[in-house]
Design a protein around this motif. Structure first.
Motif, PDB file in Angstrom:
ATOM      1  N   TYR A 145       0.859  -1.200   0.000  1.00  0.00           N
ATOM      2  CA  TYR A 145       0.000   0.000   0.000  1.00  0.00           C
ATOM      3  C   TYR A 145       0.892   1.246   0.000  1.00  0.00           C
ATOM      4  O   TYR A 145       2.112   1.161   0.266  1.00  0.00           O
ATOM      5  CB  TYR A 145      -0.963  -0.004   1.175  1.00  0.00           C
ATOM      6  CG  TYR A 145      -0.307  -0.116   2.537  1.00  0.00           C
ATOM      7  CD1 TYR A 145       0.105   1.022   3.222  1.00  0.00           C
ATOM      8  CD2 TYR A 145      -0.135  -1.352   3.150  1.00  0.00           C
ATOM      9  CE1 TYR A 145       0.688   0.929   4.477  1.00  0.00           C
ATOM     10  CE2 TYR A 145       0.439  -1.457   4.401  1.00  0.00           C
ATOM     11  CZ  TYR A 145       0.854  -0.315   5.068  1.00  0.00           C
ATOM     12  OH  TYR A 145       1.438  -0.404   6.314  1.00  0.00           O
ATOM     13  N   SER A 149      -1.774   5.489   3.294  1.00  0.00           N
ATOM     14  CA  SER A 149      -2.670   4.480   3.851  1.00  0.00           C
ATOM     15  C   SER A 149      -2.119   3.809   5.104  1.00  0.00           C
ATOM     16  O   SER A 149      -2.583   2.736   5.489  1.00  0.00           O
ATOM     17  CB  SER A 149      -2.962   3.399   2.785  1.00  0.00           C
ATOM     18  OG  SER A 149      -3.465   3.973   1.609  1.00  0.00           O
ATOM     19  N   LYS A 152      -4.868   3.504   7.608  1.00  0.00           N
ATOM     20  CA  LYS A 152      -6.156   3.150   7.040  1.00  0.00           C
ATOM     21  C   LYS A 152      -6.480   1.676   7.309  1.00  0.00           C
ATOM     22  O   LYS A 152      -5.606   0.860   7.605  1.00  0.00           O
ATOM     23  CB  LYS A 152      -6.178   3.419   5.533  1.00  0.00           C
ATOM     24  CG  LYS A 152      -5.970   4.867   5.141  1.00  0.00           C
ATOM     25  CD  LYS A 152      -7.087   5.748   5.679  1.00  0.00           C
ATOM     26  CE  LYS A 152      -7.014   7.149   5.101  1.00  0.00           C
ATOM     27  NZ  LYS A 152      -5.796   7.878   5.497  1.00  0.00           N
ATOM     28  N   ARG A 213     -10.386   4.004   1.751  1.00  0.00           N
ATOM     29  CA  ARG A 213     -10.168   5.428   1.544  1.00  0.00           C
ATOM     30  C   ARG A 213     -11.315   6.187   2.197  1.00  0.00           C
ATOM     31  O   ARG A 213     -12.463   5.763   2.145  1.00  0.00           O
ATOM     32  CB  ARG A 213     -10.135   5.755   0.051  1.00  0.00           C
ATOM     33  CG  ARG A 213      -8.848   5.345  -0.650  1.00  0.00           C
ATOM     34  CD  ARG A 213      -7.755   6.375  -0.361  1.00  0.00           C
ATOM     35  NE  ARG A 213      -6.612   6.182  -1.236  1.00  0.00           N
ATOM     36  CZ  ARG A 213      -5.523   5.529  -0.888  1.00  0.00           C
ATOM     37  NH1 ARG A 213      -5.436   4.991   0.332  1.00  0.00           N
ATOM     38  NH2 ARG A 213      -4.522   5.429  -1.729  1.00  0.00           N
TER      39      ARG A 213
END
Length: 486
Positions: A145, A149, A152, A213
């Protein structure tokens, strides 16, 4: 009303005076699915009509209003308690992408909230990471990633539908353990990994690594997992005699040189017993850097079964050998048992009634004698003994039926003394009975001549010659008493 609103909207757009009650709302949806568009409104407008329109909000641009709650692809619901109304667009298409307005009808100008709808195909991705695993072992899926992120939500789901991936995730970074699935996140390398243990054939298929997201579409990478079946294991069938020994040859990869080598027994690989523990008859030998052997001594019936060579805790299809061991009894012992069971204990032969009966018993055969002979000699001995017994019975029967003794009785008068003279043996069972009368007459004639001659020579009284009236037949068959001299 809608013509006035259109004119007002066009005029205000030109003058940039149309202000939304909130900032621009971005909405994202996958084609073929449905999307929910939620719009809030100020307090006091709970009873006012709400609607959703596109482009310039002309009469033809209005998609649905709260007075028309349901249409084929659109529906609307007003939650007055939260002052949020939600419009749903079903069966989303690429043509649905664009600008939309959430409106609240009122006297004068309406309240508007601008939003932008973006659509995307419900599939992923242009590149796919192919991973192979073996049935019964573990496999690790790596998912990279970007730097935005780090904090996240990360997740893994099965299939290839981004629209439902997060809702149907098998594991997430908020719950790192779920049955056979375990997730770990290395933020330094920005890679999160998912390990699947005890792989099954059903685990084969497509997977998506996902990163959530806050706005926009979630980010995905595609993985294709192939689980190999244990069809390609080298399998060998071994047959050996009980009491002997057998050696199993087990190859292993070079990188397992320092690993522990052992043999386990069981029909299932995942549940087999390590035979190196507590078994003195199982011996491991390192033959080379690429193979080891296991010797099993003093084989017994309980050693029958399936065995697996192993050189590491995890299973790998190409690195292991399967053995099917069958332990059989020694052929000599099996033949001995069958022979002993086949030998009769007694053989009774019955002769005709006019002959005497004889019981013939087979001589006992000791196990020690049989065990000392090889198989061929053993079978020959049994055949000879049986043949001799049969020949003996036949000879006895023939002899009894063909031979008999016929005694001629001669009566000799020598004073008061009687002598019996044994005649010649006559052979032929049938002649004895058929010529019986002629034999008796001949005996009578001989006795008469002897008696007559004796009487004349010795010059005895006539009374002494009364023996002429006694026939041989009377003497032989009737057992009559002889006439005595007075």
């Amino acid at each position: 009303m809608w013509s006035f609103q259109k004119l007002f909207f066009t005029l205000c757009s030109a003058l940039s005076c149309v202000r939304s009650a909130a900032g621009l709302i971005r909405v994202f949806g996958y084609e073929g699915t449905r999307v929910n568009i939620s719009c809030s409104y100020p307090q006091g407008y709970e009873t006012y009509e709400k609607y959703l329109c596109r482009n310039d909000c002309a009469d033809s641009d209005v998609l649905i209003t709260t007075s028309q709650a349901i249409k084929p692809r659109h529906s609307i619901y007003d939650d007055k308690s939260t002052r949020i109304f939600t419009t749903t667009i079903a069966n989303l298409q690429s043509a649905d992408a664009g600008k939309y307005w959430c409106g609240v009808s009122r006297n004068g100008k309406d309240l508007y909230t601008e939003l932008k709808l973006e659509t995307k195909q419900d599939s992923c991705c242009s590149t796919v990471n192919n991973i192979q695993g073996n049935e019964g072992v573990s496999v690790t899926i790596s998912c990279p990633y970007d730097s935005q992120s780090d904090d996240k939500l990360k997740f893994l789901c099965g299939g290839n539908r981004p629209s439902t991936c997060r809702q149907q995730a098998v594991i997430t970074s908020s719950n790192t353990q779920n049955g056979r699935f375990r997730l770990s996140d290395d933020r330094k390398s920005r890679i999160f990994t998912v390990t699947i243990s005890s792989l099954t054939l059903n685990d084969s298929g497509s997977y998506l690594c996902g990163v959530q997201r806050n706005s926009g579409f979630d980010v995905f990478t595609a993985v294709e997992l192939e689980v190999k079946e244990w069809c390609c294991v080298k399998s060998k069938i071994i047959r050996e005699t009980a009491g002997h020994e057998v050696t199993l040859q087990c190859p292993y990869p070079p990188n397992h040189r320092n690993n522990r080598k052992f043999l386990c027994k069981g029909s299932q690989r995942s549940n087999c017993t390590d035979m190196m523990k507590g078994q003195s008859r199982f011996l491991v030998h390192s033959d080379s850097s690429e193979s080891f052997s296991v010797k099993i001594t003093q084989l017994e019936a309980g050693d029958n079964g399936t065995y697996w060579c192993r050189s590491e805790p995890e299973w790998n299809v190409g690195n292991y050998t399967q053995f099917h061991l069958s332990v059989v009894e020694e052929e000599q012992n099996v033949a001995k048992k069958k022979t002993l069971q086949a030998l009769p204990t007694q053989d009774i032969t019955t002769v005709p009634r006019h002959q005497s009966s004889r019981v013939t018993t087979a001589p006992p055969v000791s196990e020690e004698l049989i065990e000392g002979f090889p198989d061929v000699a053993l079978y020959s001995l049994v055949a000879i003994v049986g043949g001799l017994l049969l020949l003996t019975v036949i000879l006895v029967t023939v002899f009894k039926s063909k031979c008999s003794k016929v005694k001629e009785i001669g009566v000799v008068a020598d004073g008061k003394k009687l002598d019996f003279v044994e005649a010649q043996e006559v052979c032929g069972g049938e002649d004895v009975y058929q010529n019986h009368d002629s034999m008796v007459m001949r005996s009578q004639q001989m006795a008469s001549r002897q008696q007559h001659a004796t009487c004349h020579v010795n010059d005895v009284d006539e009374d002494e010659c009364d023996y002429e009236n006694v026939t041989a037949a009377d003497d032989i068959y009737c057992n009559e008493g002889f006439h005595k001299l007075s």
